[in-house]
Design an enzyme around this catalytic site. Structure first.
Site, mmCIF file in Angstrom:
data_model
loop_
_atom_site.group_PDB
_atom_site.id
_atom_site.type_symbol
_atom_site.label_atom_id
_atom_site.label_comp_id
_atom_site.label_asym_id
_atom_site.label_seq_id
_atom_site.Cartn_x
_atom_site.Cartn_y
_atom_site.Cartn_z
ATOM 1 N N ASP A 293 -8.529 -11.036 9.143
ATOM 2 C CA ASP A 293 -8.033 -9.658 9.074
ATOM 3 C C ASP A 293 -9.014 -8.562 9.484
ATOM 4 O OD1 ASP A 293 -5.756 -8.019 8.426
ATOM 5 O OD2 ASP A 293 -6.800 -7.374 6.616
ATOM 6 N N ARG B 239 2.748 -12.156 -0.970
ATOM 7 C CA ARG B 239 1.390 -12.389 -0.466
ATOM 8 C C ARG B 239 0.694 -13.513 -1.230
ATOM 9 N NH1 ARG B 239 -0.998 -9.384 3.952
ATOM 10 N NH2 ARG B 239 0.337 -7.567 4.271
ATOM 11 N N HIS C 211 -9.271 -4.300 13.057
ATOM 12 C CA HIS C 211 -8.237 -4.897 12.207
ATOM 13 C C HIS C 211 -7.674 -6.078 12.976
ATOM 14 C CE1 HIS C 211 -4.109 -4.515 10.062
ATOM 15 N NE2 HIS C 211 -4.920 -5.285 9.377
ATOM 16 N N ARG D 131 0.834 -1.198 0.000
ATOM 17 C CA ARG D 131 0.000 0.000 0.000
ATOM 18 C C ARG D 131 0.877 1.260 0.000
ATOM 19 N NH1 ARG D 131 -1.890 1.394 3.978
ATOM 20 N NH2 ARG D 131 -0.809 0.027 5.423
ATOM 21 N N LYS E 67 -8.495 -2.829 1.295
ATOM 22 C CA LYS E 67 -8.380 -1.835 2.368
ATOM 23 C C LYS E 67 -9.251 -0.609 2.097
ATOM 24 C CE LYS E 67 -5.598 -4.073 5.067
ATOM 25 N NZ LYS E 67 -6.160 -4.749 6.252
ATOM 26 N N SER F 115 1.053 -6.103 10.470
ATOM 27 C CA SER F 115 1.648 -7.048 9.538
ATOM 28 C C SER F 115 2.937 -7.635 10.105
ATOM 29 C CB SER F 115 1.942 -6.319 8.219
ATOM 30 O OG SER F 115 2.475 -7.198 7.276
ATOM 31 N N LYS G 141 -0.770 -12.552 13.072
ATOM 32 C CA LYS G 141 -2.231 -12.503 13.180
ATOM 33 C C LYS G 141 -2.904 -13.638 12.395
ATOM 34 C CE LYS G 141 -3.684 -8.619 11.612
ATOM 35 N NZ LYS G 141 -4.224 -8.850 10.265
ATOM 36 N N THR G 142 -2.491 -13.802 11.141
ATOM 37 C CA THR G 142 -3.079 -14.857 10.309
ATOM 38 C C THR G 142 -2.627 -16.233 10.793
ATOM 39 O OG1 THR G 142 -3.184 -13.392 8.393
ATOM 40 C CG2 THR G 142 -3.263 -15.745 7.955
#
Length: 538
Positions: free
Chosen positions: A258, A323, A221, A60, A201, A239, A243-244
């Site tokens: 997410d 990704r 988030h 981003r 996003k 990131s 988290k994932t």
């Protein structure tokens, strides 16, 4: 989901100003996969996934994200270097240039929606220049049935033109790429960048305004999963904090990885219909569910393939931000629909590269609000140009680039919900132990999983002095023991074998916390301010 090749509905794009387009509506992921390869826009990896390169932008571009300043947003948005204002008339001019650019082209259009809870559903139409961008929308948003498509009425529109380059002096942008939200026209306008994360996003940012302002719902988030007894766990983290990885647990059903909402009815729902995971250093041993989700229908971004189509997940020559996107049904163990009730535990994940924050600690409500507003993690060498040693990084609410309101608004909602629901909040350091980055080592994933499992199983019990130790610098409650984790690992000071160096570094970090929090203090209660580290070095 239905077979989209059976969809007979036709749509027109003239209402958007796009003329004489060759419209490819609601194509299946298989069709989009094949078109991308035929056009030379991607290749098929050995796993069957489509591998694409997003071009100039592999992440981003936060400084190029704008919100139109109008009657809806003027007095509500937290304007500044995160939420940058854009003039309405300037938006109209730029929008007209983008749709002129898309006219007479082959255009890929998808109707989909966000928010798994029917009461909060947001219908979206995504208009893409590239087929793989449209396949990303299939993966990441929720997929309507064929019957739902018959009378589908989009509320928001995403117009995505990676090949359109803005002229800053004419168009009011900073450079040739842009992502602009217009809440009056309900349009997310994206151009000059092929990075697909801007699509997801953009809608997330819109919901982060719509849900708290109009629906009394906290947008988060975070990732979330649910246990066999129906207890929901929520994982906040920036990131690279896990988290994932940590929410994708074979013993628990994944709600989402997410973006979620926490409703006034005390339920948690996924905004999305898929996952967008980092794949740097991915291995089947450490992350089998994510590894096995990379198959036909998934899209790999900016990875390096060998001649046989095998991915080298350790190769970061294109970007550290490699990704994969895939529909959530590529994961075996998922919650259907993507809704959880009865949230019991919240985990704040941080990758502390200074190695001074405990690997697990329990937070009071005021500490939870403080750490939520702070959103701490750390940058390490190699993640950004010019970063040569660990640097503290703060992102309010663990997602500042996507939060249109002042962070205190979200923190107040979270605090109230935590207290009302009796939720326990835990700070988990997935970063360094035994010293800072370059000296210590990264916390073993098996230890972090053991700590989280101990919380979810109720093995750490209620706070009391026999079982917990108050950290002398950060003031958080550290468990003295944890099943599956060596006791020595639970004390960051003990892992250093150098008390003076440890405390010097810890105080340095508390000063960074305090300095960062200054910009929020005027909006926060005394109770929240007291949730931060109370000792610091001069």
């Amino acid at each position: 989901m239905g077979n989209y090749s059976q969809v007979k509905k036709t749509i027109l794009l003239e209402q958007y100003g796009i003329k004489n387009a060759k419209i490819k509506y609601q194509l299946s992921p298989e069709e989009l996969h094949d078109i991308s390869i035929e056009k030379g826009l991607g290749v098929e990896a050995s796993s069957g996934a489509l591998a694409v390169n997003t071009g100039e932008f592999t992440g981003r571009s936060p400084k190029d994200r704008f919100i139109v300043k109008d009657d809806i947003t003027r007095d509500k948005i937290w304007w500044g270097n995160i939420n940058i204002p854009f003039e309405a008339n300037q938006f109209d001019k730029l929008y007209n240039k983008v749709v002129d650019y898309l006219s007479n082209k082959e255009i890929f259009v998808r109707d989909c929606y966000a928010c798994a809870d029917e009461d909060y559903k947001l219908n979206i139409r995504v208009i893409n220049e590239y087929p793989w961008s449209n396949q990303f929308a299939y993966n990441m948003f929720l997929r309507p049935t064929i019957a739902e498509l018959e009378n589908f009425s989009p509320e928001w529109t995403v117009v995505n033109a990676p090949g359109f380059m803005a002229i800053p002096d004419e168009d009011g942008t900073r450079q040739h790429n842009f992502a602009i939200l217009n809440f009056t026209k309900k349009i997310a306008l994206i151009g000059g960048t092929g990075y697909t994360g801007e699509i997801k996003k953009g809608i997330f940012s819109a919901l982060n305004f719509i849900l708290p302002v109009f629906k009394d719902t906290l947008p988060m988030h975070c990732s979330a999963n649910v246990g066999k007894d129906g207890d929901t766990a929520v994982f906040f983290g920036l990131s690279g904090t896990g988290k994932t990885t940590l929410s994708t647990d074979p013993s628990r059903s994944l709600i989402g990885d997410d973006e979620h909402g926490w409703t006034k009815e005390n339920t948690i729902f996924n905004f999305e219909g898929g996952c967008y995971a980092k794949v740097i250093n991915l291995s089947r041993d450490n992350e089998p569910e994510i590894f096995d989700a990379i198959k036909k229908g998934a899209i790999l971004e900016n990875v390096v393939l060998d001649a046989a189509g095998h991915v080298d997940f350790e190769d970061t020559s294109i970007t550290q931000n490699t990704r994969v996107s895939y529909p959530i049904h590529h994961i075996d163990n998922i919650q259907i629909p993507s809704i959880g009730k009865n949230p019991k535990n919240i985990f704040f994940l941080t990758a502390d590269a200074f190695g001074v924050i405990p690997p697990i600690s329990k937070l009071t409500p005021s500490q939870a609000a403080y750490h939520f507003i702070s959103g701490y993690t750390a940058k390490v060498a190699g993640t950004e140009a010019g970063v040569k040693e660990p640097q503290p990084s703060f992102s309010a609410c663990f997602g500042a680039p996507f939060m249109p309101l002042h962070p205190s608004k979200y923190a107040e909602m979270l605090s109230k919900k935590m207290i009302d629901a009796g939720v326990n909040v835990w700070l988990i350091n997935t970063g360094w132990t035994g010293g800072p980055y370059g000296v210590g080592t990264r916390m073993k994933l098996k230890y972090t999983r053991a700590m989280i499992n101990a919380v979810l199983n109720g093995d750490l019990g209620l706070y009391n002095y026999d079982d917990y130790h108050i950290h002398s610098v950060f003031g958080v409650a550290q468990p003295r023991t944890c099943p599956g984790v060596p006791t020595s690992v639970l004390s960051p000071r003990a892992t250093w074998n150098d008390d003076e160096a440890y405390y010097t570094t810890a105080f340095k970090l508390t000063n960074a916390f305090r300095e960062n929090f200054k910009k929020f203090e005027d909006h926060c209660s005394e109770e929240i301010r007291r949730g931060g580290p109370q000792r610091y070095a001069f």
